[in-house]
Enzyme design. Structure first.
Site, short mmCIF file in Angstrom:
data_model
loop_
_atom_site.label_atom_id
_atom_site.label_comp_id
_atom_site.label_asym_id
_atom_site.label_seq_id
_atom_site.Cartn_x
_atom_site.Cartn_y
_atom_site.Cartn_z
CB CYS A 284 -0.91 -0.01 1.22
SG CYS A 284 -1.85 -1.54 1.44
CB ALA A 286 0.31 6.19 -2.95
N GLY A 288 4.44 7.21 -0.74
CA GLY A 288 5.76 6.73 -1.08
C GLY A 288 6.89 7.06 -0.13
N GLY A 289 6.61 7.61 1.03
CA GLY A 289 7.67 7.91 1.98
C GLY A 289 8.44 6.68 2.40
CE LYS A 290 5.59 3.28 7.24
NZ LYS A 290 4.66 4.42 7.26
CG ASP A 308 -2.22 3.79 -4.22
OD1 ASP A 308 -2.02 3.80 -2.99
OD2 ASP A 308 -3.20 4.36 -4.75
CG ASP A 335 -8.08 -4.08 -4.72
OD1 ASP A 335 -7.34 -4.40 -3.76
OD2 ASP A 335 -9.30 -3.90 -4.59
CG ASP A 350 2.36 1.89 6.06
OD1 ASP A 350 2.23 1.80 7.29
OD2 ASP A 350 2.32 2.97 5.45
CB CYS A 403 0.19 6.09 11.18
SG CYS A 403 -1.17 6.38 10.04
#
Length: 465
Positions: A284, A286, A288-290, A308, A335, A350, A403
């Site tokens: 998952c 976007a 895209g930080g991780k 995504d 998906d 995530d 999170c």
């Protein structure tokens, strides 16, 4: 579920008095416009705010003030509404949106912005309401705000001895259902600390992009523009800024020297234990930080597949990878539950979550979520974790992360997964992180009031056969 990429904050600017020449002109008019949309739609606050800033002719200082007012009103809406309910003749919640949000904006300035004179906040609110709604609502606005100003040092909240949930909800501006959950889980003292942390103006944390610059050089660049920072507490690539600014306008952002990312988000990436040359799946991905941090940990070798459902979100991810100089990421629009191209050495799941660990950055979340949302999202989370498990090769590692600080979304999902997937075992993170950020069985769990970062969870699951 990560920290947004565009944050602007106030920094040594003088507040100005704005006259209204159009329907929603001026900082406070735009604030009401955005707040109306937050209340009427499912749109998220920061997206509305970013759109307004892109399309308006506001200067930097006014953009910072708009950010301050809109985020402040949403953050403290519970307290503002409690006070306004006590002074408004009638049911405040049923007031027309323009009147309701004009009163909220003015009251926020009166209570929280010391450099805004009370009379200026009142006058502008009255002028705004008169322009949009007429003289009678304007007179009501004037009367309500002036009565509050006269009484603001004697405002009464529910008695904590008689109604603890009501007091904490009104004073600390959180929905009563959240407060009730936290009091039952943490007790009053810890709950007050958590609610207070959620209401603090957020830290801005940067991750140094080692692909483009070394740490010492980047710190020197920060010093050269007088940006003060603290080192990350658990991950050396992260720096927490002490004086916040519109950091994305800095030339070194465009050059890819850093990414905006909370330190808590990096913990799941470290836990995945990637190596150069591996095939890795970000289920998952976007925005895209991780994904970017995993690529940096792999020195842009091997392959990362980033999935995504939405093309627009993948475009943001791809643009970010290009800015950061990352070439090992391949994006796929699909998906996640339909993806079958296995196996992978590592999989990061995530998953979408309540976001309850990020309320200081995204205060609107607390007013949009309820227990029914939580129950619905648990089903999706378990499905995604089970799907991720199908894509890991024997001996590979799967990290499940959120999170969130809600047990149902975290250990609750992991335990349900392990009950039906005997080929996986939970492995403690004690060899990677100190016990202060781990739960009793070795999963990462950060809390805003304890660790001064977003609340986040990460569990390492190893496929044994």
């Amino acid at each position: 579920m990560e920290e947004g990429e565009n944050i602007v904050k106030q920094e040594n600017f003088q507040l100005e008095y704005h006259t209204i020449t159009g329907l929603y002109d001026g900082v406070r008019g735009l604030a009401v416009k955005i707040l109306n949309r937050v209340e009427r739609t499912d749109a998220y606050l920061d997206r509305l705010l970013d759109n307004e800033m892109r399309n308006s002719e506001l200067k930097g200082q006014d953009k910072a003030l708009l950010y301050e007012i809109v985020h402040g009103v949403v953050r403290w809406m519970g307290r503002l509404d409690w006070i306004l309910n006590g002074f408004y003749k009638g049911t405040f919640s049923k007031a027309i949106p323009n009147l309701k949000n004009a009163l909220r904006v003015a009251l926020y300035q009166i209570l929280f912005l010391d450099r805004v004179p009370d009379y200026a906040a009142v006058n502008e609110a009255v002028d705004f309401v008169k322009k949009l709604q007429g003289q009678k609502p304007a007179d009501l606005t004037n009367a309500v705000l002036r009565n509050i100003i006269r009484s603001k040092n004697a405002i009464r909240y529910p008695s904590p001895e008689e109604d603890l949930i009501g007091y904490l909800s009104a004073y600390y501006s959180h929905p009563s259902w959240i407060v009730k959950r936290y009091v039952e889980r943490f007790g009053r003292e810890e709950t007050e600390k958590l609610l207070l942390a959620n209401n603090e103006k957020p830290y801005l944390t940067l991750r140094i992009n080692s692909q483009q610059v070394n740490a010492d050089e980047f710190k020197s660049l920060l010093d050269s523009v007088n940006l003060k920072y603290l080192p990350g507490k658990y991950l050396s690539e992260f720096l927490k800024l002490q004086n916040l600014t519109n950091i994305t306008a800095w030339e070194y952002f465009a050059k890819g020297y850093f990414n905006i990312q909370d330190e808590s988000a990096g913990l799941a990436c470290r836990l995945l234990d990637v190596r150069d040359g591996m095939r890795v799946l970000d289920l998952c991905a976007a925005p895209g930080g991780k994904t970017a941090y995993l690529a940096a940990l792999m020195h842009s070798s091997g392959e990362i597949i980033a999935i995504d459902r939405f093309e627009s979100r993948l475009k943001l991810l791809s643009d970010n990878m290009k800015r950061l100089g990352i070439t090992c990421v391949k994006t796929i629009e699909t998906d996640a539950l339909n993806y079958t191209d296995a196996p992978f050495d590592r999989v990061l799941a995530d998953v979408p979550c309540s976001g309850s660990g990020t309320l200081s950055k995204k205060p609107d979340i607390k007013w949009k979520k309820d227990l029914f949302d939580l129950r619905d999202i648990l089903k999706t989370q378990l499905k995604l974790l089970r799907k991720a498990a199908e894509l890991v090769k024997p001996g590979g590692i799967l990290v499940y992360s959120t999170c969130s600080i809600e047990p149902e979304e975290n250990m609750g999902i992991v335990q349900k997964f392990l009950e039906g997937n005997s080929e996986f075992k939970l492995e403690s993170a004690a060899d990677k992180f100190p016990s202060e950020i781990l739960n009793e069985i070795g999963c990462v769990q950060t809390l805003p009031h304890h660790h001064k970062m977003d609340g986040a969870f990460a569990a390492k699951l190893v496929r044994i056969n």
